[in-house]
Enzyme design. Structure first.
Site, PDB file in Angstrom:
ATOM      1  N   ASP A   1       7.032   3.806   1.268  1.00  0.00           N
ATOM      2  CA  ASP A   1       6.842   2.478   0.673  1.00  0.00           C
ATOM      3  C   ASP A   1       5.381   2.037   0.738  1.00  0.00           C
ATOM      4  O   ASP A   1       5.086   0.837   0.722  1.00  0.00           O
ATOM      5  CB  ASP A   1       7.756   1.442   1.338  1.00  0.00           C
ATOM      6  CG  ASP A   1       8.148   0.303   0.401  1.00  0.00           C
ATOM      7  OD1 ASP A   1       7.701   0.298  -0.761  1.00  0.00           O
ATOM      8  OD2 ASP A   1       8.899  -0.595   0.834  1.00  0.00           O
TER       9      ASP A   1
ATOM     10  N   ASP B   1       4.110   2.570  -4.242  1.00  0.00           N
ATOM     11  CA  ASP B   1       3.863   1.509  -5.225  1.00  0.00           C
ATOM     12  C   ASP B   1       2.421   1.446  -5.713  1.00  0.00           C
ATOM     13  O   ASP B   1       1.986   0.387  -6.196  1.00  0.00           O
ATOM     14  CB  ASP B   1       4.256   0.152  -4.623  1.00  0.00           C
ATOM     15  CG  ASP B   1       5.747  -0.112  -4.733  1.00  0.00           C
ATOM     16  OD1 ASP B   1       6.237  -0.222  -5.868  1.00  0.00           O
ATOM     17  OD2 ASP B   1       6.430  -0.205  -3.692  1.00  0.00           O
TER      18      ASP B   1
ATOM     19  N   GLU C   1      12.026   0.891 -10.261  1.00  0.00           N
ATOM     20  CA  GLU C   1      12.534   0.116  -9.121  1.00  0.00           C
ATOM     21  C   GLU C   1      13.090  -1.230  -9.586  1.00  0.00           C
ATOM     22  O   GLU C   1      12.377  -2.211  -9.668  1.00  0.00           O
ATOM     23  CB  GLU C   1      11.431  -0.111  -8.077  1.00  0.00           C
ATOM     24  CG  GLU C   1      11.979  -0.773  -6.826  1.00  0.00           C
ATOM     25  CD  GLU C   1      10.927  -1.073  -5.781  1.00  0.00           C
ATOM     26  OE1 GLU C   1      11.309  -1.311  -4.625  1.00  0.00           O
ATOM     27  OE2 GLU C   1       9.724  -1.072  -6.099  1.00  0.00           O
TER      28      GLU C   1
ATOM     29  N   HIS D   1      16.504  -4.795  -7.599  1.00  0.00           N
ATOM     30  CA  HIS D   1      15.404  -5.043  -6.654  1.00  0.00           C
ATOM     31  C   HIS D   1      15.898  -6.172  -5.754  1.00  0.00           C
ATOM     32  O   HIS D   1      16.901  -6.027  -5.070  1.00  0.00           O
ATOM     33  CB  HIS D   1      14.090  -5.350  -7.364  1.00  0.00           C
ATOM     34  CG  HIS D   1      12.940  -5.393  -6.399  1.00  0.00           C
ATOM     35  ND1 HIS D   1      12.295  -6.544  -6.048  1.00  0.00           N
ATOM     36  CD2 HIS D   1      12.382  -4.407  -5.646  1.00  0.00           C
ATOM     37  CE1 HIS D   1      11.362  -6.289  -5.132  1.00  0.00           C
ATOM     38  NE2 HIS D   1      11.397  -5.002  -4.866  1.00  0.00           N
TER      39      HIS D   1
ATOM     40  N   HIS E   1      17.978  -1.493  -1.812  1.00  0.00           N
ATOM     41  CA  HIS E   1      17.988  -2.848  -2.395  1.00  0.00           C
ATOM     42  C   HIS E   1      19.354  -3.353  -2.865  1.00  0.00           C
ATOM     43  O   HIS E   1      19.422  -4.461  -3.387  1.00  0.00           O
ATOM     44  CB  HIS E   1      17.010  -2.968  -3.573  1.00  0.00           C
ATOM     45  CG  HIS E   1      15.569  -3.056  -3.178  1.00  0.00           C
ATOM     46  ND1 HIS E   1      14.981  -4.231  -2.757  1.00  0.00           N
ATOM     47  CD2 HIS E   1      14.590  -2.128  -3.156  1.00  0.00           C
ATOM     48  CE1 HIS E   1      13.702  -4.012  -2.493  1.00  0.00           C
ATOM     49  NE2 HIS E   1      13.446  -2.738  -2.718  1.00  0.00           N
TER      50      HIS E   1
ATOM     51  N   HIS F   1       9.007   6.969  -2.407  1.00  0.00           N
ATOM     52  CA  HIS F   1       8.625   5.670  -2.968  1.00  0.00           C
ATOM     53  C   HIS F   1       7.191   5.293  -2.607  1.00  0.00           C
ATOM     54  O   HIS F   1       6.860   5.116  -1.445  1.00  0.00           O
ATOM     55  CB  HIS F   1       9.568   4.585  -2.448  1.00  0.00           C
ATOM     56  CG  HIS F   1       9.531   3.338  -3.260  1.00  0.00           C
ATOM     57  ND1 HIS F   1      10.315   3.160  -4.386  1.00  0.00           N
ATOM     58  CD2 HIS F   1       8.793   2.220  -3.146  1.00  0.00           C
ATOM     59  CE1 HIS F   1      10.063   1.970  -4.903  1.00  0.00           C
ATOM     60  NE2 HIS F   1       9.134   1.377  -4.162  1.00  0.00           N
TER      61      HIS F   1
ATOM     62  N   HIS G   1      13.847   4.310  -0.225  1.00  0.00           N
ATOM     63  CA  HIS G   1      12.992   3.732   0.827  1.00  0.00           C
ATOM     64  C   HIS G   1      13.799   2.727   1.650  1.00  0.00           C
ATOM     65  O   HIS G   1      13.653   1.539   1.518  1.00  0.00           O
ATOM     66  CB  HIS G   1      11.711   3.118   0.252  1.00  0.00           C
ATOM     67  CG  HIS G   1      11.909   2.047  -0.791  1.00  0.00           C
ATOM     68  ND1 HIS G   1      12.686   2.215  -1.903  1.00  0.00           N
ATOM     69  CD2 HIS G   1      11.397   0.789  -0.891  1.00  0.00           C
ATOM     70  CE1 HIS G   1      12.653   1.116  -2.642  1.00  0.00           C
ATOM     71  NE2 HIS G   1      11.893   0.231  -2.047  1.00  0.00           N
TER      72      HIS G   1
END
Length: 398
Positions: A288, A24, A125, A152, A198, A22, A219
């Site tokens: 992450d 971003d 995600e 999420h 999540h 993961h 993650h």
């Protein structure tokens, strides 16, 4: 002279791809540049945890880039925004072909590794990105998406998110709704990995009951080390082991420790705990980066990941255990999901839509639902009559 553990870490990373679950960076590209890649040079970008020099130094063999859009987009423009994030990942690979190779399979990851390129996969995600549509799920798979994080930090019309376990939000589905269970089956049929970062513990267990393919936590860290509801409890770690899945350890300070500052040793404690409870066969890396605000000292960006590998070696991890965590575990999980897909190839796509009442809102039309349009017009008429009656009563009372 270089620390011998670091020398060994680099050697192992040259033999087995580091696969991170993961990152971003695509969201940072939207936030900082509105996805105008022509205005960005990833060789010199210095406002992110991730750029090309840092990727090279961190020996990043493969990356699941996150196609993430916030929960505020749910019931609005989530699908469009997500497609734009998928698009920016494709364009990133096209703009820097000497660094990135777009990948959709375990085989692609190994081919990219042999060419010293970073295999670039896509994970979406948040289930809100689908707008509760199996057709959208399939379309995203066709565009190269290889995992979906079911939620999420908001409930979808078919799954509860981790905040429910904190008590800050009510449960809407006691885990998964019937449509949520349909979606799990369709993900198995497609060969798309199910990501349980999540979600609530109830969703974790329901998916582990239903899914024919192993799951991932792209993650998340160990709940026993840091009791945060985004982390994975021991009983679930054991089930992940039994079903052949993987937990990819998150580096975010808040998920690593209760202290204000975290260190590499704190991250390694999560690796150690997961190994002790459920074995080295379920562990991976899920840093992450570019999705978090605070990182441990010594792990400030993607270039620093080899330090975690060196720390594990220092703690007595064997070469095989390290290689498993680096990439072999994820390759196994992805290969198994591909096997399940191939075994289910004769099944027709599931085209039973979510019940209209479960998704009805002012931003959604009812095309395709035979009775919804009529119901909608009757309810609108009832509303108009009520308003007219209230106005009449008000005027006669004056």
């Amino acid at each position: 002279m270089e620390d011998p553990h670091m020398t060994r870490a680099k050697q192992l990373m040259s033999e087995t791809p580091l696969i991170d679950g993961h990152n971003d960076l695509p969201w940072q590209l939207r936030k900082q540049f509105n996805n105008q890649l022509n205005n960005v040079d990833l060789n010199t970008l210095d406002t992110t945890h991730t750029n090309i020099p840092k990727i090279k130094e961190g020996r990043l063999g493969a990356q699941f880039w996150s196609a993430y859009v916030p929960c505020e987009t749910q019931y609005k423009d989530a699908v469009r925004q997500t497609l734009e994030q998928i698009d920016v990942i494709h364009r990133m690979c096209q703009k820097y072909p000497e660094t990135f190779m777009f990948a959709t399979s375990s085989q692609d990851i190994m081919e990219a590794f042999k060419m010293s390129k970073t295999a670039s996969l896509i994970g979406v995600e948040g289930g809100h990105s689908l707008d509760s549509s199996l057709g959208t799920l399939r379309t995203m798979y066709q565009l190269g998406v290889r995992y979906l994080t079911l939620t999420h930090s908001c409930n979808t019309p078919w799954a509860d998110n981790w905040r429910v376990d904190t008590g800050s939000e009510p449960s809407q589905h006691n885990g998964l709704s019937p449509f949520g269970k349909q979606l799990i089956k369709e993900m198995n049929r497609l060969g798309m990995l199910i990501d349980l970062a999540h979600v609530t513990v109830a969703v974790m267990n329901q998916v582990l009951d239903i899914s024919e393919a192993p799951v991932i936590f792209s993650h998340s860290s160990a709940y026993s080390v840091r009791p945060h509801k985004r982390n994975v409890p021991d009983d679930v770690l054991l089930r992940v082991n039994q079903t052949g899945g993987i937990v990819m350890v998150n580096f975010y300070t808040d998920y690593v420790t209760e202290s204000k500052t975290a260190y590499i040793s704190d991250v390694a404690d999560h690796f150690d705990h997961i190994k002790k409870v459920a074995g080295a066969g379920i562990i991976g890396f899920g840093g992450d980066y570019d999705g978090v605000t605070r990182l441990p000292e010594g792990l400030e960006d993607v270039s620093k990941v080899p330090r975690v590998v060196a720390e594990l070696l220092k703690r007595g991890w064997t070469d095989e255990e390290v290689k498993a965590a680096l990439g072999k575990n994820l390759l196994r999980v992805l290969s198994k999901a591909e096997e399940v897909r191939d075994a289910l190839k004769d099944l027709s796509p599931d085209d039973v839509p979510i019940p209209y009442d479960e998704v009805k809102n002012s931003c959604r039309t009812s095309y395709g639902y035979p009775n919804a349009g009529a119901v909608h017009s009757i309810s609108t008429l009832a509303l108009l009559l009520t308003l007219a009656l209230q106005a009449f009563i008000k005027s006669t009372a004056l």
